[in-house]
Design an enzyme around this catalytic site. Sequence first.
Site, PDB file in Angstrom:
ATOM      1  N   ASP A   1       0.831  -1.209   0.000  1.00 36.72           N
ATOM      2  CA  ASP A   1       0.000   0.000   0.000  1.00 36.72           C
ATOM      3  C   ASP A   1       0.862   1.255   0.000  1.00 36.72           C
ATOM      4  O   ASP A   1       2.063   1.223   0.294  1.00 36.72           O
ATOM      5  CB  ASP A   1      -0.908  -0.041   1.242  1.00 36.72           C
ATOM      6  CG  ASP A   1      -2.241   0.632   1.017  1.00 36.72           C
ATOM      7  OD1 ASP A   1      -2.345   1.452   0.081  1.00 36.72           O
ATOM      8  OD2 ASP A   1      -3.180   0.346   1.776  1.00 36.72           O
TER       9      ASP A   1
ATOM     10  N   ASP B   1     -10.686   1.903  -3.219  1.00 40.53           N
ATOM     11  CA  ASP B   1     -11.195   1.696  -1.860  1.00 40.53           C
ATOM     12  C   ASP B   1     -12.718   1.720  -1.843  1.00 40.53           C
ATOM     13  O   ASP B   1     -13.332   1.340  -0.848  1.00 40.53           O
ATOM     14  CB  ASP B   1     -10.665   2.791  -0.918  1.00 40.53           C
ATOM     15  CG  ASP B   1      -9.302   2.438  -0.366  1.00 40.53           C
ATOM     16  OD1 ASP B   1      -8.855   1.300  -0.574  1.00 40.53           O
ATOM     17  OD2 ASP B   1      -8.678   3.308   0.264  1.00 40.53           O
TER      18      ASP B   1
HETATM   19  C1  GLA Z   1      -5.693   1.838   2.320  1.00 41.82           C
HETATM   20  C2  GLA Z   1      -6.112   0.666   1.459  1.00 41.82           C
HETATM   21  C3  GLA Z   1      -7.173  -0.133   2.171  1.00 41.82           C
HETATM   22  C4  GLA Z   1      -6.614  -0.615   3.492  1.00 41.82           C
HETATM   23  C5  GLA Z   1      -6.121   0.556   4.313  1.00 41.82           C
HETATM   24  C6  GLA Z   1      -5.381   0.091   5.552  1.00 41.82           C
HETATM   25  O1  GLA Z   1      -6.722   2.745   2.472  1.00 41.82           O
HETATM   26  O2  GLA Z   1      -6.538   1.106   0.209  1.00 41.82           O
HETATM   27  O3  GLA Z   1      -7.585  -1.210   1.381  1.00 41.82           O
HETATM   28  O4  GLA Z   1      -5.571  -1.509   3.231  1.00 41.82           O
HETATM   29  O5  GLA Z   1      -5.241   1.380   3.579  1.00 41.82           O
HETATM   30  O6  GLA Z   1      -4.931   1.139   6.328  1.00 41.82           O
END
Ligand code: GLA
Length: 736
Positions: free
Chosen positions: A478, A548
């Site tokens: 990420d 997301d």
């Molecule tokens: C980001 C990712 C999510 C999750 C969060 C965790 O927003 O896109 O899918 O993994 O971080 O903090």
Amino acid sequence: MPIQVLNQGTEFVLTAGGASYALGLVESGYLVHRHFGSAVREAPPWPLRVIAAGRPFSPTVLPGRDDFSLDVLPQEYPTYGRGDFRTPALKIRGADGNAVTEVRFQNHEVVPGRPPLPGLPHLRVFPESGSSLVLRGEDPYTGLRVELTYCALNDLPVIGRSVRLINAGDRPLVIERAFSASLDLPVSRFDAVTLNGAWGRERHLTRVPLGPGVRAIQSGRGASGHQANPFLALADPDATEEHGEVRALSWLYSGNFWAGAEVSQFGTTRLQIGLNPEEFCWRLEPGEEFVTPEAVLAFSSAGFQGMSDTFHDLVREHVMPESWGHRERPIVLNNWEATYFQFTEPKLLELATVAADVGVEMFVLDDGWFGARNNDLKALGDWQVNREKLPGGIAGLAGRIHDLGLKFGLWVEPEMISPDSDLARAHPDWALGVPGRTRSEGRHQWVLDLSRDDVADWMIGWLDDLLTRAPIDYIKWDMNRNMSEVGSALAAPERQGETSYRYLLGLYRVLGELTARHPEVLFESCSGGGGRFDLGMLFFMPQTWTSDDSDAIERLAIQHGTSLVYPPIAMAAHVSAVPNHQMGRVTPLATRGWVAMSANFGYELDLTRLPAEELAEIREQTRQYRKVRSLVQFGRFRRLLSPVGNNDAAWMFVDEKADEALVVWVNRLGEVNGAVHWLRLRDLDSGRRYRILRLAGPEGWDGPETMGGDALMGIGLPSLYRRDFQVSAFHLVAED
Ligand code: GLA
């Protein structure tokens, strides 16, 4: 013959998968664009008075030669300051302080494959899959040498372009702009197609007619960004999914970019992509060289579908790490939206047990497993497992997940550091920043300075250790903020402008090392969802968390836009809870299922809280996905109804031989007493008969059990009375 050299080495025609790209040299070394489009044997070297005649207020660069102005000439790699007032591709500031730049090309070479692009993601091209034309030129005044590489693929209408700059002079040079590709198309009647959005609504398709001036997209965020994907297509104004010419541009890079189309005063169009000059300048000492990322140019004479087929094949065959383009991706359960940071090992095992029971194949532990990471305020950088949450460590948990018959995946966000972390306290200079100013925070975090070798080495070290000690099958990588105050504590003042690019080179080194040492690990990239969905990332990590936003209706536009460039096997899509956590919408489980099943499938909700009927439906979904998975992940993708401005979206997958197809059709709002809607399919075999297995849809379907491919394409399938957010799904299997 993929590359022809004609006219005593002054004219070049590259043929790539049925498209041609032609260029030529005029007037002792100016490089002229001649053609990019349908296949031609040659491109006529038109007289200069046709293509370059000096016009009022367009200077003539060769004294006395009114038939020759760089401001008019269709060019391949235009430079700054010699009378071409369109957007330059190259601008070098010399030791005497001016930035006038000019390159004359003297020689060429044709090489099998493509010369290496050290440290950068690149098209995977081998001597048997393509060849390259290398053109070498020089600025006689500064001693700058320029090498333009054009790589023509044999199997696809794609040209890869990259540029190498060498300081062969005896004084330092500063590169202020070095684009990867530039070409001047002779006309301007185009629509510009781009993929724009924001966090949570990435890559929505935008289509606008070009007009005079520049239509540009860009990122200065240190990542390609949610706002504009590094993709720009110029389409015939009447181009459709199946018809019309489309010329498209992308590149294998994940940081700042600029891509634009400039319509000139004379109705030509300059199409370009390169490093964003806003956040870039590079000092080139005598003897040093600089290489740009590789741009990709694709041509389609069969509309957007033809363009997407080309990109999808390109991603699978020439971008993803070898073999990953052909490897099935598992059905995932990710615990993020199920527990967020609040989990215990028993809770995870309970989730995984239910997941295994309903047919999930891999359990992924998301954020919160390390240091004092119990919320997003702290601890990025402290990558020691939190033994209170996971007494057996990652290896212990992974072992127990494996015992349930599931693969095990883990979330990391290696590029970031929380100001409140032991790492920041130990190494305050490891974060990007500039002297005398505070560091801005994004999601309460700073960005580690990957332009530094020591930081990159530390990152390789702990990740390699993690992957070596625990049986981890998958990593979700990420990156949850963009970059500001981009400066490096180790760089000299005159080199600070290099930090953004050096960051990406550092990141690519880390990813290259880790993926080479752990080739069996499936890496998925993520940046708050789809904030870094690009070919550069896919070169190392063969799938991306698409957004997301997991609401099935929002995903229609996101996955539709994404599919223009990226194949479904590059996208991850999960079923999440209702009401949806991002926007509160309640959609049927079937709709959430079929939208997510149209990519690399998974779940992201607390299965332990679902009623037995929903678990039974999920068990059925995973069973159905296993049946259609190879169609989804390896088949051809067809956009049948666009969600842009429409109530309905529909798409299908069909295998190469048209033996089988999967059709998914979703409407947003339902209708009372409404019309019957019809959906015509594509690319079936008109001479064959297909068995119709209706997997989802409104009650009351009484359609035929079989239909001919001709009728499915010519008449179509009907949809009856529909509720809000209704899905219909059909699996078609040829009978003979
Ligand atoms: C980001 C990712 C999510 C999750 C969060 C965790 O927003 O896109 O899918 O993994 O971080 O903090």
